[in-house]
Design an enzyme around this catalytic site. Structure first.
Site, PDB file in Angstrom:
ATOM      1  N   HIS A  84       0.822  -1.218   0.000  1.00 52.40           N
ATOM      2  CA  HIS A  84       0.000   0.000   0.000  1.00 52.40           C
ATOM      3  C   HIS A  84       0.861   1.276   0.000  1.00 52.40           C
ATOM      4  CE1 HIS A  84      -2.977  -3.067   0.811  1.00 52.40           C
ATOM      5  NE2 HIS A  84      -2.177  -3.495   1.749  1.00 52.40           N
ATOM      6  N   GLU A 121      -1.594   0.180   8.035  1.00 56.15           N
ATOM      7  CA  GLU A 121      -0.791  -0.901   7.451  1.00 56.15           C
ATOM      8  C   GLU A 121       0.308  -0.314   6.574  1.00 56.15           C
ATOM      9  OE1 GLU A 121      -2.993  -3.478   4.878  1.00 56.15           O
ATOM     10  OE2 GLU A 121      -1.245  -4.726   4.415  1.00 56.15           O
ATOM     11  N   HIS A 176       2.997  -6.923   4.524  1.00 54.92           N
ATOM     12  CA  HIS A 176       1.646  -6.481   4.862  1.00 54.92           C
ATOM     13  C   HIS A 176       1.280  -6.814   6.297  1.00 54.92           C
ATOM     14  CE1 HIS A 176       0.243  -5.746   0.637  1.00 54.92           C
ATOM     15  NE2 HIS A 176       1.291  -6.520   0.387  1.00 54.92           N
ATOM     16  N   GLU A 254       1.901 -11.668   5.574  1.00 58.22           N
ATOM     17  CA  GLU A 254       0.929 -10.949   6.398  1.00 58.22           C
ATOM     18  C   GLU A 254       1.433 -11.145   7.815  1.00 58.22           C
ATOM     19  OE1 GLU A 254      -1.458  -9.107   5.492  1.00 58.22           O
ATOM     20  OE2 GLU A 254      -2.071  -9.696   3.487  1.00 58.22           O
TER      21      GLU A 254
HETATM   22 ZN   LIG Z   1      -2.015  -5.299   2.692  1.00 61.92          ZN
END
Ligand SMILES: [Zn+2]
Length: 290
Positions: A84, A121, A176, A254
């Site tokens: 992101h 995030e 992430h 993640e």
């Molecule tokens: Zn993400």
């Protein structure tokens, strides 16, 4: 899409993965990668039979000032993709533009998720990535980031993959934090599947990379395997542009669930983010050395 709407969370969940967990930290930063292997200087040509880092931590070394044999990753290229971007919420038109990821069309990027207290995030992934850059460079690697600030927009997931390809990375990782239901926790790694496309040739290598990073992440952060995705923290997907379009070994991690209170607290702790970065560096190094 002003402020990370709930819908963004869903999208993010689909797209990326998470980082999370609860860790209790395991290894101290110092023991990082055992990597001191001097022998390894020529990393590329010596697949070396020496034991991979994890097993021999502190034997020789360590916290001294970089000994000559500390450049275990000399000649290796690593591309780090901080998921992101902090400015994505400002330009929904650009971020929502559909791009072709071979198995489907999907948005160029998303805003990502955030903790309940508003730690995003994008900020988390960027901070961990910068820490990871420093560690890898100290070990001799050439490192490239897919974005160099956290106040811009994009790049699109297609471009994030292209940056790794263009760099001919020996390994690439997209970082992430997930945005799942609060009771869910733990981390997981996402690896590509064959899609009858260009990624097919690196599916096997990406899987090895994923397992090495999974092992190092669990050991270094103390975070548990995801309680809600994958098996033993390993998940394989064919819907992520960042993986489908990669022609170099690549994974997503993640790190945990940013909507889980315990993991959110850890992610907001700079010391824990350093622990995450160190664990990722060790996993990457283990893969690159074997
Ligand atoms: Zn993400």
């Amino acid at each position: 899409m002003r402020a990370l709407p709930a819908s963004a969370l869903v999208v993010c969940g689909l797209i990326a993965s998470a980082c999370g967990g609860t860790g209790t930290g395991g290894a101290a930063a110092g023991q990082a990668a055992p990597a001191t292997s001097a022998e390894q200087t020529a990393a590329e040509q010596t697949p070396s039979e020496q034991t991979p880092s994890e097993q021999t931590p502190a034997k020789r070394t360590s916290a001294k000032q970089s000994p000559p044999d500390a450049k275990a990753l000399e000649g290796k290229v690593v591309v780090i993709d901080p998921g992101h971007n902090g400015g994505n919420y400002r330009d929904p038109a650009a971020v929502n533009r559909k791009v072709n990821v071979l198995t489907k069309w999907k948005p160029c990027d998303t805003t990502g998720t955030q903790t309940n207290s508003g730690y995003t995030e994008a900020a988390f992934s960027f901070d961990v990535s910068k820490r990871l850059v420093k560690i890898l460079e100290s070990r001799g690697a050439t490192v490239k980031l897919t974005r160099t600030s956290n106040d811009g927009v994009g790049p699109c997931i297609t471009q994030r993959a292209a940056i790794g390809n263009k760099a001919r990375a020996d390994a690439a990782i997209s970082i992430h934090g997930d945005g799942a239901a609060p009771a869910n926790h733990g981390f997981h790694v996402i690896m590509p599947k064959k899609i009858n496309g260009p990624v097919d040739k690196v599916v096997g290598a990406s899987s090895r990379l994923g397992i090495d990073v999974r092992n190092a992440f669990a050991k270094g952060t103390g975070l548990p395997y995801s309680t809600y995705i994958g098996r033993n923290a390993l998940d394989y997907r064919n819907d992520l542009g960042g993986l489908n379009l990669s022609t170099v070994p690549k994974i997503f991690i993640e790190c945990g669930n940013m909507r889980n209170a315990a993991e959110a607290a850890k992610f907001q702790d700079p010391g824990f983010r350093q622990k995450i970065a160190l664990a990722l560096a060790n996993g990457l190094q283990h893969y690159l050395e074997t």
